[in-house]
Design a protein around this motif. Structure first.
Motif, PDB file in Angstrom:
ATOM      1  N   GLN A  98      -5.013  -7.903   9.380  1.00 55.80           N
ATOM      2  CA  GLN A  98      -4.902  -6.563   9.972  1.00 55.80           C
ATOM      3  C   GLN A  98      -6.129  -6.253  10.814  1.00 55.80           C
ATOM      4  O   GLN A  98      -6.043  -5.642  11.877  1.00 55.80           O
ATOM      5  CB  GLN A  98      -4.750  -5.510   8.875  1.00 55.80           C
ATOM      6  CG  GLN A  98      -3.392  -5.549   8.184  1.00 55.80           C
ATOM      7  CD  GLN A  98      -3.223  -4.370   7.241  1.00 55.80           C
ATOM      8  OE1 GLN A  98      -3.765  -4.371   6.146  1.00 55.80           O
ATOM      9  NE2 GLN A  98      -2.463  -3.389   7.645  1.00 55.80           N
ATOM     10  N   GLY A 104      -2.397  -3.933  16.221  1.00 58.04           N
ATOM     11  CA  GLY A 104      -2.122  -3.021  15.107  1.00 58.04           C
ATOM     12  C   GLY A 104      -0.708  -3.123  14.580  1.00 58.04           C
ATOM     13  O   GLY A 104      -0.091  -2.105  14.253  1.00 58.04           O
ATOM     14  N   VAL A 105      -0.182  -4.339  14.479  1.00 59.56           N
ATOM     15  CA  VAL A 105       1.225  -4.478  14.101  1.00 59.56           C
ATOM     16  C   VAL A 105       1.415  -5.066  12.698  1.00 59.56           C
ATOM     17  O   VAL A 105       2.469  -5.585  12.379  1.00 59.56           O
ATOM     18  CB  VAL A 105       1.993  -5.347  15.123  1.00 59.56           C
ATOM     19  CG1 VAL A 105       2.072  -4.631  16.447  1.00 59.56           C
ATOM     20  CG2 VAL A 105       1.347  -6.709  15.292  1.00 59.56           C
ATOM     21  N   ARG A 106       0.374  -4.978  11.904  1.00 58.58           N
ATOM     22  CA  ARG A 106       0.491  -5.486  10.523  1.00 58.58           C
ATOM     23  C   ARG A 106       0.317  -4.318   9.559  1.00 58.58           C
ATOM     24  O   ARG A 106      -0.430  -3.397   9.836  1.00 58.58           O
ATOM     25  CB  ARG A 106      -0.547  -6.574  10.283  1.00 58.58           C
ATOM     26  CG  ARG A 106      -0.215  -7.832  11.040  1.00 58.58           C
ATOM     27  CD  ARG A 106      -1.266  -8.895  10.865  1.00 58.58           C
ATOM     28  NE  ARG A 106      -0.679 -10.196  11.146  1.00 58.58           N
ATOM     29  CZ  ARG A 106      -0.199 -11.000  10.227  1.00 58.58           C
ATOM     30  NH1 ARG A 106      -0.260 -10.657   8.955  1.00 58.58           N
ATOM     31  NH2 ARG A 106       0.340 -12.151  10.561  1.00 58.58           N
ATOM     32  N   PHE A 107       0.977  -4.428   8.423  1.00 52.66           N
ATOM     33  CA  PHE A 107       1.048  -3.274   7.523  1.00 52.66           C
ATOM     34  C   PHE A 107       0.789  -3.678   6.083  1.00 52.66           C
ATOM     35  O   PHE A 107       1.301  -4.687   5.603  1.00 52.66           O
ATOM     36  CB  PHE A 107       2.429  -2.614   7.642  1.00 52.66           C
ATOM     37  CG  PHE A 107       2.722  -2.138   9.029  1.00 52.66           C
ATOM     38  CD1 PHE A 107       2.394  -0.854   9.418  1.00 52.66           C
ATOM     39  CD2 PHE A 107       3.287  -2.995   9.969  1.00 52.66           C
ATOM     40  CE1 PHE A 107       2.643  -0.424  10.708  1.00 52.66           C
ATOM     41  CE2 PHE A 107       3.534  -2.579  11.259  1.00 52.66           C
ATOM     42  CZ  PHE A 107       3.213  -1.282  11.637  1.00 52.66           C
ATOM     43  N   SER A 108      -0.020  -2.875   5.442  1.00 53.15           N
ATOM     44  CA  SER A 108      -0.257  -3.036   4.011  1.00 53.15           C
ATOM     45  C   SER A 108       0.245  -1.756   3.355  1.00 53.15           C
ATOM     46  O   SER A 108      -0.347  -0.691   3.518  1.00 53.15           O
ATOM     47  CB  SER A 108      -1.755  -3.236   3.762  1.00 53.15           C
ATOM     48  OG  SER A 108      -2.018  -3.160   2.389  1.00 53.15           O
ATOM     49  N   MET A 109       1.337  -1.851   2.633  1.00 53.42           N
ATOM     50  CA  MET A 109       2.006  -0.635   2.168  1.00 53.42           C
ATOM     51  C   MET A 109       1.604  -0.217   0.759  1.00 53.42           C
ATOM     52  O   MET A 109       2.310   0.565   0.121  1.00 53.42           O
ATOM     53  CB  MET A 109       3.524  -0.801   2.268  1.00 53.42           C
ATOM     54  CG  MET A 109       4.005  -1.003   3.695  1.00 53.42           C
ATOM     55  SD  MET A 109       3.297   0.149   4.907  1.00 53.42           S
ATOM     56  CE  MET A 109       3.993   1.697   4.363  1.00 53.42           C
TER      57      MET A 109
END
Lengths: 282, 382
Positions: A98, A104-109
């Motif tokens: 990330q 900015g296209v990765r996500f940690s939910m």
């Protein structure tokens, strides 16, 4: 072997966000986890202000910095189609990818819920995954980041690998208007009402995507990073254009003694919206 | 020191260890509870762009302090600096204690800490700075443990340990430099990206190491200079003030150089410097954390005063934590392609759980350090 790529015509895109919705439904994403997002911003100052938008999926770069920095090879470049994928079983959740992704296209939910109520609490999962929505697509391939991810990992757009990888070998373009191919078309491309998106093999010179890139001078976002995205943008200047990062940002014109001139555009409404969001979160 | 004084000192070290363990139990319990109930939502991080927060800052702070301590000890042995003999064991043990605290916090921050133990070493991800960092830290720990064991063996001499110290020095430097590369290589984040970051980290490590040696040596003698042996006092009064002053000065140069060029730069991402320049934290770091200790250590009237040395080291330790905070957070403040719902600059204030993680590292490191003071007699060489 194909090298799948996408072309997005910004002159045709209406910013309707059908792509965002389709991606969210197809891949069972959480609120705030917009693998395919349309970013809204405005340029200029009142009264000469323009509302702009910019669709932004994962760029599935040829030389992805997220892959370079991953210490476990959990994110990797698929040699068969040029997809950048995630292996949920190897990810340790360090979030270096990330940090290293310029788009900015990765996500940690695992972070706080983006909107209330927290949908993860409404539809909790019993098997360690983020959530268990009542309606979800059947595909599930944790080794490729497909399906609902477990806790503690990073997720990202797969270019709808589960569809595209089933396409007949040698096909140059995946066009939703071709009945026998439409099931293999990525969700965001298939639903695009003004047909602003095109998906095809960048390694086949006769493909529509290559023709569009050549004829309309396709450009890549932040090409100076060396990541070499496989997503190209077309813009004749009629409507939206590929923005700089700064034009995305809300304005805070510096007032300090060292402030250089023309620091940032005036986008006060965005700043106000952001302040509301921050206040809500607090 | 007579037997009675030694006994009393040992009792005080036990009290420190007991207090640290009690603190660790309470704080660690709250942290574990919060993480069990809320998961990583207990941290004030989100997908707008702030991915690494206070836990990573704490980890890097303790890691770099550890390498600084190790480098000072190793350099002293390599160059046969006998006057550093009274602090060698303490520096090496403290390096291990700091590392334990930092790594513990990192483990609580990772999404899958246990998986990391096998997934990183066996991934052979040679392109990743983090892979090399983990490998370097692993070898560094082994080297430190062996060096400590040899230092605890009676009759050791500096020439006999020179090769081993050189290996430790190289490994400590490698860890420090790679830690710098992790940030410095992010070319699209101009606040971070610079080829000199590994060098800056190297000097920051040395500065932290010197400050920690000062503070924890005093702590080892319960802040009673009368109990300190003559050769340690001599080192602290003659060589160390100059070294610590020089380290502060070099660190200041790096900070001011980056600040100045950052304030005048117009590159996207450098506006963070203007944000920082409006924050009192920066001035606290510069004037209270660095300049005041520099003055205290340079003035003949205060240079050899224990209170001034303790105060200076404490201020420097805090200034380095602020510097680490500003650097790591500053590089993430500009949101990347997040659209209208992201502000121009992100705001970050650590959550209560994140602050407690800092306390976890402090308590754990202090408990380990006090154990070493008690059982390994770290000051006995003097």
């Amino acid at each position: 072997m194909a090298k799948w790529g996408m072309v997005i015509d910004l002159d045709t895109c209406t910013g309707c966000q059908a792509c965002t919705t389709a991606c969210t439904m197809e891949n069972s994403r959480l609120p705030g986890e917009s693998w395919q997002d349309v970013l809204f911003y405005h340029e200029g100052t009142y009264p000469n202000v323009k509302l702009m938008w910019f669709p932004r999926p994962c760029m599935h770069c040829e030389n992805p910095s997220c892959v370079t920095v991953c210490p476990t090879k959990a994110t990797y470049k698929d040699p068969e189609g040029g997809f950048v994928l995630m292996d949920y079983n190897r990810c340790i959740g360090c979030k270096y990818c990330q940090i290293a992704c310029p788009y900015g296209v990765r996500f940690s939910m695992d972070e706080r819920a983006f909107v209330k109520p927290d949908i993860r609490q409404v539809f909790p999962s019993g098997d360690g995954r983020q959530w268990n929505p009542p309606y979800q697509a059947p595909q599930d391939d944790p080794g490729r980041g497909i399906g609902i991810q477990p806790h503690g990992v990073v997720s990202k757009c797969t270019f709808c690998y589960h569809k595209v990888s089933q396409a007949p070998a040698g096909v140059a373009d995946l066009d939703e208007d071709v009945p026998e191919l439409k099931e293999y078309v990525p969700a965001c491309v298939r639903v695009c009402p003004p047909k602003a998106r095109f998906f095809g093999d960048l390694d086949q010179p006769q493909s529509t995507v290559n023709r569009l890139i050549a004829d309309k001078r396709g450009v890549r976002l932040k090409d100076e990073t060396g990541n070499k995205p496989q997503v190209y943008y077309l813009s004749g200047g009629a409507t939206a254009a590929v923005p700089s990062l700064r034009s995305m940002a809300a304005a805070t014109v510096p007032t300090g003694p060292f402030s250089p001139p023309q620091r940032a555009p005036d986008t006060g409404a965005i700043a106000a919206h952001s302040a509301d969001w921050t206040a809500d979160q607090a | 020191m007579n037997i009675e004084q030694t006994r009393r000192l040992s009792e005080k070290q036990f009290a420190i260890m007991f207090a640290a363990l009690c603190g660790l139990l309470v704080v660690g319990g709250i942290v574990i509870h919060n993480l069990a109930v809320y998961g990583h939502a207990a941290f004030n991080l989100d997908n707008r762009g702030l991915f690494w927060g206070l836990p990573i800052i704490v980890y890097d702070y303790f890691l770099l302090t550890s390498t600084g301590l190790a480098m000072i000890a190793a350099l002293a042995i390599v160059f046969n600096a006998e006057e550093f003999r009274p602090v060698l064991k303490r520096a090496v043990w403290l390096a291990l204690a700091g590392l334990v605290g930092g790594v513990a916090v990192l483990m609580l921050e990772l999404g899958h800490p246990l998986r990391a133990l096998w997934a990183i070493p066996f991934s052979f991800a040679f392109s990743s700075p983090l892979y090399w960092k983990v490998m370097a830290v692993s070898f560094y720990v082994v080297s430190l443990l062996l060096l400590l064991w040899r230092l605890l063996t009676p009759g050791w001499t500096m020439p006999a340990l020179r090769t081993h110290a050189l290996i430790t020095l190289v490994l400590a430097f490698a860890v420090t430099a790679i830690a710098g590369v992790v940030y410095g290589s992010q070319s699209f984040r101009p606040f971070w990206a610079s080829g000199d970051i590994p060098v800056a980290f190297f000097f920051e490590s040395l500065l932290g190491g010197l400050a920690f040696i000062y503070f924890f040596s005093y702590l080892g003698y319960a802040f009673n200079p009368a109990l300190m042996p003559d050769n340690l006092r001599r080192l602290f009064d003659e060589r160390m003030p100059a070294l610590l002053s020089l380290a502060i000065f070099i660190h200041l140069l790096f900070v001011l150089a980056r600040l100045t060029s950052g304030l005048y730069g117009n590159l996207e991402g450098l506006q963070v410097w203007q944000h920082l320049a409006r924050s009192p934290l920066l001035y606290l770091e510069l004037f209270v954390g660095l300049l005041l200790p520099l003055v205290l250590l340079m003035l003949p009237a205060t240079r050899t005063r224990p209170w001034a040395q303790i105060l200076a080291s404490l201020l420097v330790m805090n200034a380095l934590l602020i510097a680490r905070f500003e650097y790591i957070i500053g590089g993430q403040l500009v949101p990347l392609f997040k659209g209208a719902w992201a502000p121009d600059l992100l705001h970050y204030a650590p959550s209560a759980t994140e602050w407690l993680l800092l306390l976890v590292a402090i308590f754990l490191s202090n408990a380990v350090n006090a154990f070493g003071e008690m059982r390994l007699h770290l000051g006995q060489e003097a």
